[in-house]
Design a protein around this motif. Structure first.
Motif, short mmCIF file in Angstrom:
data_model
loop_
_atom_site.label_atom_id
_atom_site.label_comp_id
_atom_site.label_asym_id
_atom_site.label_seq_id
_atom_site.Cartn_x
_atom_site.Cartn_y
_atom_site.Cartn_z
N PRO A 91 0.70 4.15 3.21
CA PRO A 91 0.14 5.23 2.38
C PRO A 91 0.78 6.58 2.71
O PRO A 91 1.00 6.91 3.87
CB PRO A 91 -1.35 5.22 2.75
CG PRO A 91 -1.60 3.87 3.32
CD PRO A 91 -0.34 3.48 4.02
N ARG A 135 3.24 4.34 -1.71
CA ARG A 135 3.14 5.31 -2.81
C ARG A 135 4.17 4.96 -3.87
O ARG A 135 5.35 4.81 -3.57
CB ARG A 135 3.39 6.71 -2.25
CG ARG A 135 3.42 7.82 -3.28
CD ARG A 135 3.72 9.15 -2.60
NE ARG A 135 5.04 9.11 -1.95
CZ ARG A 135 5.45 10.04 -1.10
NH1 ARG A 135 4.65 11.04 -0.74
NH2 ARG A 135 6.66 9.96 -0.57
N ASP A 157 1.87 7.60 -7.92
CA ASP A 157 0.44 7.86 -7.82
C ASP A 157 0.06 9.26 -8.29
O ASP A 157 0.73 10.24 -7.98
CB ASP A 157 -0.01 7.71 -6.36
CG ASP A 157 0.19 6.31 -5.83
OD1 ASP A 157 -0.79 5.57 -5.75
OD2 ASP A 157 1.34 5.97 -5.49
N ASP A 191 -4.51 9.49 -4.17
CA ASP A 191 -4.29 8.58 -3.04
C ASP A 191 -5.20 7.35 -3.04
O ASP A 191 -5.12 6.53 -2.12
CB ASP A 191 -4.52 9.34 -1.72
CG ASP A 191 -3.61 10.55 -1.57
OD1 ASP A 191 -2.56 10.60 -2.24
OD2 ASP A 191 -3.96 11.46 -0.80
N GLU A 202 0.82 -1.21 0.00
CA GLU A 202 0.00 0.00 0.00
C GLU A 202 0.86 1.27 0.00
O GLU A 202 0.43 2.33 0.42
CB GLU A 202 -0.96 0.01 1.19
CG GLU A 202 -0.30 -0.11 2.55
CD GLU A 202 -1.31 -0.14 3.69
OE1 GLU A 202 -2.51 0.11 3.44
OE2 GLU A 202 -0.89 -0.42 4.83
N SER A 214 -0.71 -1.12 -5.01
CA SER A 214 -1.36 0.15 -5.29
C SER A 214 -1.31 0.48 -6.78
O SER A 214 -2.35 0.59 -7.44
CB SER A 214 -0.72 1.27 -4.45
OG SER A 214 0.69 1.25 -4.57
N MET A 227 -3.86 3.41 -3.02
CA MET A 227 -3.26 2.91 -1.78
C MET A 227 -4.36 2.37 -0.87
O MET A 227 -4.22 1.31 -0.25
CB MET A 227 -2.46 4.03 -1.11
CG MET A 227 -1.18 4.39 -1.86
SD MET A 227 -0.29 5.80 -1.18
CE MET A 227 -1.08 7.16 -2.05
#
Length: 280
Positions: A44, A11, A14, A17, A9, A85, A20
């Motif tokens: 996250p 980053r 990205d 958000d 999860e 993610s 995530m």
């Protein structure tokens, strides 16, 4: 031999958000479905929405943890299911697949080929470089080793000229959306073990929330049919990326149940490859 579930999860390239959060939603649903507790990698953080090199620099510690996790799973001869993610997480996972299962083909479900390089990209998006790194087209710092002949693209319909030329030059198998996807996919796999990457934008818009929207994708029935075909092979791993937990920031959470229903044959296939009884 057992199945191990990973939740990534972190980053990693990205634009927002939501993936995530979506990865956690997916992992928890898969955990309930299969009765497997996930191992969590990364945490996250607010999306950067930056160029690929900045994104990779910030994601590197979490990607190193993810790569170590896949190395551990495959070195013990186990099978991997990962809820990630974004597609860029594959920069870390695919070299481990290639190292431990060099005979396996990677079936890449995606609206895009993700075959760009730092030199060819016009967007600077890290996810657009996700597959090319493992093929050795650029040095990500996470290795490569994936053989061109072991790539099967499925569902791509938004391709850059650089990628089209590369696919032609390297004779990459490409199963386009359309009728009889099962037989075309079966022919491309050609009896090899399979590692599946699913970017949710391979589906028609409006089925599940995801970052990119491109018409002409797969239906859930198409996806389930393709998964039924793959399940006839030895499934060594599955990674699911780009599921956003809402249609827009601050929106109501969306269940991944429809998506997981279409993917159920894959879970059956990976369980069968572990010689366990399947409930699917």
């Amino acid at each position: 031999m057992t199945i191990e579930l990973t939740l990534f999860e972190g980053r990693v390239g990205d634009h927002n958000d939501l993936a995530m959060l979506g990865a956690r939603s997916l992992a928890m649903a898969i955990s309930d479905l299969l009765g497997i507790e996930p191992t969590v990698v990364g945490r996250p953080e607010p999306a950067l929405n930056a160029n690929w090199d900045i994104e990779l620099m910030h994601a590197r510690p979490a990607l190193q943890q993810l790569q170590a996790r896949l190395q551990d799973i495959y070195s013990r001869g186990h099978r991997a299911i990962s809820a990630t993610s974004r597609c860029a997480a594959s920069i870390a996972t695919l070299p481990m697949v290639a190292l431990h299962h060099p005979e396996a083909c990677v079936v890449w479900f995606d609206a895009h080929a993700d075959l760009n390089t730092p030199e060819s990209t016009t967007s600077g998006y890290l996810g657009g470089l996700a597959l090319s790194a493992s093929l050795g087209l650029w040095a990500s710092g996470f290795g490569d080793g994936l053989d061109w002949k072991n790539v099967v693209l499925v569902g791509q319909r938004d391709l850059d000229p650089f990628e089209v030329d590369l696919m032609r030059q390297r004779h990459i198998a490409h199963v386009q959306p359309g009728p009889d996807i099962e037989s075309r996919l079966r022919a491309a796999i050609a009896g090899r073990p399979v590692y599946v990457h699913l970017d949710c934008d391979v589906l028609n818009p409006g089925i599940v929330p995801t970052d990119y929207v491109h018409e002409g994708g797969l239906s859930l029935d198409d996806l389930r049919s393709a998964c039924n075909t793959i399940a006839q092979s030895k499934v060594i791993g599955v990674e699911i990326a780009e599921f956003q937990n809402a249609w827009e920031p601050g929106g109501e959470p969306v269940s991944p149940s429809q998506l997981l229903g279409a993917l159920a044959p894959l879970f059956r296939g990976i369980r069968n490859s572990c010689s366990e009884r399947s409930a699917f």
